[in-house]
Motif scaffolding. Structure first.
Motif, PDB file in Angstrom:
ATOM      1  N   LEU A 103      59.818  44.099 -51.370  1.00  0.00           N
ATOM      2  CA  LEU A 103      60.530  44.295 -50.112  1.00  0.00           C
ATOM      3  C   LEU A 103      61.710  45.235 -50.329  1.00  0.00           C
ATOM      4  O   LEU A 103      62.549  45.008 -51.200  1.00  0.00           O
ATOM      5  N   ASN A 104      61.783  46.269 -49.539  1.00  0.00           N
ATOM      6  CA  ASN A 104      62.890  47.225 -49.633  1.00  0.00           C
ATOM      7  C   ASN A 104      64.102  46.656 -48.893  1.00  0.00           C
ATOM      8  O   ASN A 104      64.092  46.526 -47.675  1.00  0.00           O
ATOM      9  N   GLN A 105      65.159  46.314 -49.639  1.00  0.00           N
ATOM     10  CA  GLN A 105      66.349  45.691 -49.053  1.00  0.00           C
ATOM     11  C   GLN A 105      67.515  46.680 -48.922  1.00  0.00           C
ATOM     12  O   GLN A 105      68.679  46.296 -48.999  1.00  0.00           O
ATOM     13  N   SER A 106      67.207  47.949 -48.713  1.00  0.00           N
ATOM     14  CA  SER A 106      68.261  48.977 -48.698  1.00  0.00           C
ATOM     15  C   SER A 106      69.252  48.806 -47.553  1.00  0.00           C
ATOM     16  O   SER A 106      70.416  49.213 -47.672  1.00  0.00           O
ATOM     17  N   LEU A 107      68.842  48.199 -46.440  1.00  0.00           N
ATOM     18  CA  LEU A 107      69.755  48.073 -45.301  1.00  0.00           C
ATOM     19  C   LEU A 107      70.940  47.169 -45.600  1.00  0.00           C
ATOM     20  O   LEU A 107      71.965  47.246 -44.920  1.00  0.00           O
ATOM     21  N   ARG A 108      70.840  46.306 -46.613  1.00  0.00           N
ATOM     22  CA  ARG A 108      71.977  45.453 -46.944  1.00  0.00           C
ATOM     23  C   ARG A 108      73.137  46.279 -47.497  1.00  0.00           C
ATOM     24  O   ARG A 108      74.276  45.792 -47.532  1.00  0.00           O
ATOM     25  N   TYR A 109      72.874  47.535 -47.909  1.00  0.00           N
ATOM     26  CA  TYR A 109      73.917  48.409 -48.440  1.00  0.00           C
ATOM     27  C   TYR A 109      74.188  49.625 -47.554  1.00  0.00           C
ATOM     28  O   TYR A 109      74.893  50.552 -47.954  1.00  0.00           O
ATOM     29  N   SER A 110      73.616  49.646 -46.377  1.00  0.00           N
ATOM     30  CA  SER A 110      73.802  50.790 -45.485  1.00  0.00           C
ATOM     31  C   SER A 110      75.212  50.817 -44.913  1.00  0.00           C
ATOM     32  O   SER A 110      75.822  49.780 -44.653  1.00  0.00           O
ATOM     33  N   ARG A 111      75.720  52.020 -44.705  1.00  0.00           N
ATOM     34  CA  ARG A 111      77.028  52.173 -44.058  1.00  0.00           C
ATOM     35  C   ARG A 111      76.920  52.017 -42.549  1.00  0.00           C
ATOM     36  O   ARG A 111      77.935  51.984 -41.856  1.00  0.00           O
ATOM     37  N   ILE A 117      73.047  34.251 -47.419  1.00  0.00           N
ATOM     38  CA  ILE A 117      72.451  32.938 -47.652  1.00  0.00           C
ATOM     39  C   ILE A 117      73.348  32.206 -48.638  1.00  0.00           C
ATOM     40  O   ILE A 117      73.645  32.727 -49.712  1.00  0.00           O
ATOM     41  N   ILE A 118      73.784  31.003 -48.272  1.00  0.00           N
ATOM     42  CA  ILE A 118      74.655  30.205 -49.133  1.00  0.00           C
ATOM     43  C   ILE A 118      74.010  28.835 -49.319  1.00  0.00           C
ATOM     44  O   ILE A 118      74.045  28.002 -48.413  1.00  0.00           O
ATOM     45  N   PRO A 119      73.404  28.579 -50.481  1.00  0.00           N
ATOM     46  CA  PRO A 119      72.781  27.269 -50.695  1.00  0.00           C
ATOM     47  C   PRO A 119      73.786  26.222 -51.170  1.00  0.00           C
ATOM     48  O   PRO A 119      74.655  26.504 -51.999  1.00  0.00           O
ATOM     49  N   ILE A 120      73.673  25.015 -50.635  1.00  0.00           N
ATOM     50  CA  ILE A 120      74.493  23.880 -51.042  1.00  0.00           C
ATOM     51  C   ILE A 120      73.553  22.769 -51.516  1.00  0.00           C
ATOM     52  O   ILE A 120      72.631  22.386 -50.790  1.00  0.00           O
ATOM     53  N   LYS A 121      73.796  22.256 -52.699  1.00  0.00           N
ATOM     54  CA  LYS A 121      72.943  21.197 -53.235  1.00  0.00           C
ATOM     55  C   LYS A 121      73.342  19.861 -52.622  1.00  0.00           C
ATOM     56  O   LYS A 121      74.487  19.430 -52.723  1.00  0.00           O
ATOM     57  N   GLU A 128      64.757  46.561 -40.174  1.00  0.00           N
ATOM     58  CA  GLU A 128      64.498  45.266 -40.791  1.00  0.00           C
ATOM     59  C   GLU A 128      65.559  44.966 -41.840  1.00  0.00           C
ATOM     60  O   GLU A 128      65.665  45.668 -42.847  1.00  0.00           O
ATOM     61  N   TYR A 129      66.349  43.937 -41.600  1.00  0.00           N
ATOM     62  CA  TYR A 129      67.385  43.498 -42.530  1.00  0.00           C
ATOM     63  C   TYR A 129      66.833  42.334 -43.347  1.00  0.00           C
ATOM     64  O   TYR A 129      66.286  41.378 -42.788  1.00  0.00           O
ATOM     65  N   ILE A 130      66.996  42.416 -44.659  1.00  0.00           N
ATOM     66  CA  ILE A 130      66.441  41.396 -45.554  1.00  0.00           C
ATOM     67  C   ILE A 130      67.511  40.976 -46.549  1.00  0.00           C
ATOM     68  O   ILE A 130      68.262  41.809 -47.074  1.00  0.00           O
ATOM     69  N   TYR A 131      67.569  39.680 -46.820  1.00  0.00           N
ATOM     70  CA  TYR A 131      68.504  39.155 -47.816  1.00  0.00           C
ATOM     71  C   TYR A 131      67.836  37.945 -48.463  1.00  0.00           C
ATOM     72  O   TYR A 131      67.124  37.188 -47.808  1.00  0.00           O
ATOM     73  N   HIS A 132      68.048  37.763 -49.770  1.00  0.00           N
ATOM     74  CA  HIS A 132      67.459  36.622 -50.460  1.00  0.00           C
ATOM     75  C   HIS A 132      68.505  35.956 -51.351  1.00  0.00           C
ATOM     76  O   HIS A 132      69.528  36.550 -51.699  1.00  0.00           O
TER      77      HIS A 132
END
Length: 415
Positions: free
Chosen positions: A35-43, A51-55, A143-147
């Motif tokens: 998956l191309n996640q380049s939009l997470r760094y776009s200006r 995404i913030i996981p809490i146990k 398409e914005y993607i984050y993991h």
């Protein structure tokens, strides 16, 4: 008014049904690693996903998904949100795995955020688990993607506490302005523990410098008095803090504190530090030694470009890059001082971005050629952050690096 609201809800539902029925969906026949996640760094991104996981228990996680509204007057119907959970970067993300995040699942809708929160169970015998958050702009198809990791070889342990703004939205920034406060909530005990690190960090060496940079042998740490959860904690000093609910475990929350001007440049002394990436060693030493930093910098830019007008444009563009690097890549260091921040400042936003469990790869088109150049950042296990990356340096970067610096120095760079 009620009829109009009902009509809008029906229209949104119909749009969802149409789009979700299309087989060529973003995740279909895809894996996390391709998956191309380049939009997470776009200006020019319109939203920013986190995404913030809490146990919550040994195999149970609360997955917080704050989505910052960068554009003005944003409406929920402008985007389609979804998420998926996979057990590896190579597992195929089928349509069946994709879970829509519809408006009725919104936890909060504030002036600055859409906020979702989902509970996820991971089988006890599953060694890896990753959450993928996706948003599609219904107006132009972006398409914005984050993991993020729930369980992986590169995290010690998912923390059981979270940091929040006063409106209960999770703290989704990479930094906090000194003097501001956060709320902390944990499902363990009543007291929380804070450790303050007043460290300053060196600028990274260039990408073609294969000799390891000197490592700071001693790290100063100040243990503060315990404080209560659900009570605002103010951070008064510049540096970074590590907040824990259990000091016998490695899990915690990093809070990087910065001055009031951050992510922008603070003063002339800091500006001198930041031009190191496009300066010769002699130029930079001269700037560092100058008594009147402002005058020295004015002369530096004009001598470089031979034009006052070009200098003004170049200064604005260069420090705009620094600002974005600070927003995107700050961890316990300022973003511009990280390896990714250095590459971002000089090379600009990457054209393609791909992740694997142990690395992040940025792809750029080469100057004056049809070839591409890849920068690979190795993931390093770090107790402070699950997103610590170091550039795999190589002498092969030298020609392209110097070409980009030459473009900067001639005032021809633009993103």
């Amino acid at each position: 008014m009620k009829f109009q609201k009902l009509q809008k809800s029906i229209q949104t539902l119909l749009l969802l049904l149409v789009i979700w029925s299309v087989p060529q969906f973003a995740f279909a026949q895809a894996t996390l690693q391709n998956l191309n996640q380049s939009l997470r760094y776009s200006r020019y991104s319109r939203i920013d996903l986190k995404i913030i996981p809490i146990k919550k228990a040994e195999n149970s996680f609360s997955v917080q998904m704050p989505i910052e509204k960068i554009e003005d007057n944003i409406e929920f119907g402008d985007y389609l949100f979804s998420y998926a959970v996979v057990n590896s970067f190579t597992e195929e993300i089928t349509d069946e795995k994709i879970i829509p995040l519809t408006e009725d699942k919104l936890r909060y809708d504030t002036d600055r955020h859409f906020y979702f929160e989902e509970n996820i169970e991971v089988p006890a015998d599953q060694n890896e688990a990753y959450v993928v958050l996706w948003a599609k702009d219904t107006r132009q198809g972006d398409e914005y993607i984050y993991h993020a990791d729930l369980r992986s070889p590169y995290i010690f342990e998912t923390p059981s506490l979270g940091a929040y703004f006063s409106n209960n939205i999770p703290f989704d920034q990479n930094f906090l302005i000194r003097g501001q406060a956060l709320l902390f909530k944990s499902n363990q005990g009543v007291n929380l523990f804070s450790f303050y690190y007043p460290q300053e960090f060196n600028v990274p060496v260039p990408p073609m410098e294969t000799k390891p940079a000197p490592v700071q042998k001693e790290v100063d740490v100040i243990e503060e008095e315990p404080f209560l959860q659900n009570v605002p904690k103010t951070f008064d000093q510049t540096g970074y803090y590590f907040i824990q609910s259990d000091t016998t475990a490695p899990a915690g929350v990093l809070v990087k504190t910065v001055n009031e001007t951050f992510p922008k440049v603070a003063d002339w002394d800091e500006m001198v530090q930041m031009v190191v990436y496009i300066s010769t060693r002699r130029e930079h030493e001269k700037l560092l030694e100058a008594e009147d930093k402002k005058r020295a910098l004015d002369e530096y830019w004009i001598n470089m470009t031979k034009s006052e007008d070009i200098s003004k444009t170049l200064i604005r563009e260069y420090f705009r890059q620094v600002e974005f690097a600070n927003i995107l890549f700050t961890d316990f260091r300022e973003g511009w001082k990280t390896d990714r921040g250095m590459i971002y400042v000089v090379m600009g936003p990457p054209e393609e971005v791909y992740f694997n469990v142990d690395r992040e790869v940025w792809v750029y088109g080469g100057v004056d050629s049809n070839s591409k150049i890849n920068f690979t950042f190795a993931r390093v296990k770090n107790v402070l952050t699950p997103n610590y990356y170091q550039l795999n340096r190589s002498r092969a970067y030298q020609p392209e690096w110097f070409k980009r610096i030459t473009l900067w120095r001639s005032g021809k760079i633009a993103f």
